[in-house]
Scaffold this active site. Structure first.
Site, PDB file in Angstrom:
ATOM      1  N   ASP A  13      33.907  63.375  55.262  1.00 51.09           N
ATOM      2  CA  ASP A  13      34.827  63.842  54.470  1.00 51.09           C
ATOM      3  C   ASP A  13      34.867  62.337  54.054  1.00 51.09           C
ATOM      4  O   ASP A  13      34.538  61.326  53.831  1.00 51.09           O
ATOM      5  CB  ASP A  13      36.503  64.146  55.761  1.00 51.09           C
ATOM      6  N   SER A  14      35.579  62.813  52.650  1.00 53.90           N
ATOM      7  CA  SER A  14      35.735  61.271  51.901  1.00 53.90           C
ATOM      8  C   SER A  14      36.218  60.335  52.527  1.00 53.90           C
ATOM      9  O   SER A  14      36.583  59.231  51.985  1.00 53.90           O
ATOM     10  CB  SER A  14      36.794  62.152  50.578  1.00 53.90           C
ATOM     11  N   CYS A  50      35.620  68.631  53.535  1.00 52.70           N
ATOM     12  CA  CYS A  50      36.538  67.915  52.076  1.00 52.70           C
ATOM     13  C   CYS A  50      35.973  69.040  51.407  1.00 52.70           C
ATOM     14  O   CYS A  50      34.691  69.215  51.195  1.00 52.70           O
ATOM     15  CB  CYS A  50      35.430  66.933  51.531  1.00 52.70           C
ATOM     16  N   GLU A  88      48.733  59.633  53.293  1.00 53.72           N
ATOM     17  CA  GLU A  88      47.649  58.293  53.357  1.00 53.72           C
ATOM     18  C   GLU A  88      48.401  57.180  53.760  1.00 53.72           C
ATOM     19  O   GLU A  88      48.057  55.794  54.833  1.00 53.72           O
ATOM     20  CB  GLU A  88      46.428  57.980  52.768  1.00 53.72           C
ATOM     21  N   CYS A  94      43.202  71.141  50.474  1.00 55.48           N
ATOM     22  CA  CYS A  94      42.542  69.837  50.444  1.00 55.48           C
ATOM     23  C   CYS A  94      43.016  69.490  52.390  1.00 55.48           C
ATOM     24  O   CYS A  94      44.474  70.227  52.547  1.00 55.48           O
ATOM     25  CB  CYS A  94      43.875  69.500  49.810  1.00 55.48           C
ATOM     26  N   HIS A 104      44.442  66.589  53.791  1.00 52.02           N
ATOM     27  CA  HIS A 104      45.310  66.098  54.378  1.00 52.02           C
ATOM     28  C   HIS A 104      46.547  67.239  54.342  1.00 52.02           C
ATOM     29  O   HIS A 104      47.479  66.276  54.314  1.00 52.02           O
ATOM     30  CB  HIS A 104      45.997  64.493  53.109  1.00 52.02           C
TER      31      HIS A 104
HETATM   32  N1  DGL Z   1      39.527  65.043  51.553  1.00 55.03           N
HETATM   33  C1  DGL Z   1      40.093  65.423  50.229  1.00 55.03           C
HETATM   34  C2  DGL Z   1      39.608  67.297  49.744  1.00 55.03           C
HETATM   35  O1  DGL Z   1      39.644  67.803  51.345  1.00 55.03           O
HETATM   36  C3  DGL Z   1      41.298  64.960  49.717  1.00 55.03           C
HETATM   37  C4  DGL Z   1      41.040  63.506  50.312  1.00 55.03           C
HETATM   38  C5  DGL Z   1      40.350  62.513  48.532  1.00 55.03           C
HETATM   39  O2  DGL Z   1      40.361  63.476  47.700  1.00 55.03           O
HETATM   40  O3  DGL Z   1      39.249  62.180  49.021  1.00 55.03           O
HETATM   41  O4  DGL Z   1      39.951  67.413  48.625  1.00 55.03           O
END
Ligand code: DGL
Length: 271
Positions: free
Chosen positions: A8-9, A71, A156, A190, A192
């Site tokens: 993940d990012s 992600c 976050e 997403c 989050h």
């Molecule tokens: N993990 C990213 C997603 O699911 C969200 C966080 C980001 O923008 O890096 O799109």
């Protein structure tokens, strides 16, 4: 060891990881969060692709035969190129899977009006990957995508349950239902957003189903492994979880506690 790699990012993929581990605790897992370069949601196609490929290569070099791009933004912007162009050159026996297709697959069983909403990052919405995947599988379903650039920072910064979040959540729900009042099912596209689910449901019109994707990714991966027994046989089954982050581990371990109910001990890497 041959763990399943989860990329993940940043932290958000932990919501996907925990659903996968709940369903399949027997495997070893290696999580990689590119926390030093997060967010990806506002970055260009080229940069998301480049960063994601670096992460996939790293997880391969750590012994992962299979990597899940938890992600959505990376799945939207990098998955196809990696699968089609890079994997054959790197190692065609390894696999990289994303989260958008399994989420798109589940939607026809949930919507009754055939009008579906997607909340996601600006990058995911701009890519139109959800629209395209849903159109391929269920052409009769109408999709409305709304980008929510403020939602990741709310999570976050541990503000998801605070009254200040109300404005940003309600604003996007209003935008979605003024675009299409017939929507009866909304995908949280997403990583989050499951942490905002209670707040989202508070402002959602009654009768609308909110769909966090983690459970669908987990069952889809389980199904994939049952159909690909050669891949299943390559995965080590020690039940361990290791964490890599591009940020300082202390910061990662602290923030990860927002997403998980157990402590973690991450190791820092440079991609
Ligand atoms: N993990 C990213 C997603 O699911 C969200 C966080 C980001 O923008 O890096 O799109």
């Amino acid at each position: 060891m041959s763990p399943i790699g989860i990329f993940d990012s940043g932290y958000g993929g932990l919501t996907i990881l925990s659903k996968i581990r709940q369903l399949m605790p027997q495997y070893d897992y290696l999580y990689l969060g590119d926390n030093a370069r997060t967010p990806y949601g506002t970055r260009s196609f080229e940069v998301v692709y480049e960063f994601t490929l670096q992460a996939v290569r790293r997880l391969f070099s750590e012994g992962c035969p299979l990597v899940v791009l938890a992600c959505n933004t990376a799945s939207a912007k990098a998955l196809r190129s990696i699968q089609q162009n890079d994997l054959p050159l790197i190692d065609s026996s390894r696999r990289v899977l994303g989260v958008i297709r399994p989420t798109a697959e589940c939607i026809a069983d949930i919507t009754k009006t055939n009008h579906v909403g997607i909340f996601a990052t600006p990058g995911t919405i701009r890519s139109k990957t959800y629209d395209l995947e849903i159109a391929k599988l269920h052409p009769h379903i109408q999709v409305t995508g709304i980008s929510c650039p403020m939602w990741v920072p709310l999570v976050e910064n541990n503000e998801a349950h605070m009254p200040g979040a109300d404005y940003f959540v309600k604003q996007k729900i209003d935008e979605m239902f003024s675009a299409d009042p017939l929507i009866d099912s909304v995908i949280l596209g997403c990583t989050h957003y499951p942490l905002l689910q209670a707040k989202i449901e508070q402002f959602m019109p009654s009768g609308v189903t909110v769909i966090p994707q983690g459970q669908y990714i987990a069952t889809s991966l389980q199904d994939y492994l049952s159909r690909h027994t050669d891949m299943q046989a390559r995965l080590s089954q020690g039940g361990t979880l290791s964490m890599l982050t591009t940020e300082h581990p202390t910061q990662f371990n602290e923030c990860a506690s927002i997403f998980l109910d157990h402590p973690v001990d991450a190791q820092r890497i440079v991609l």
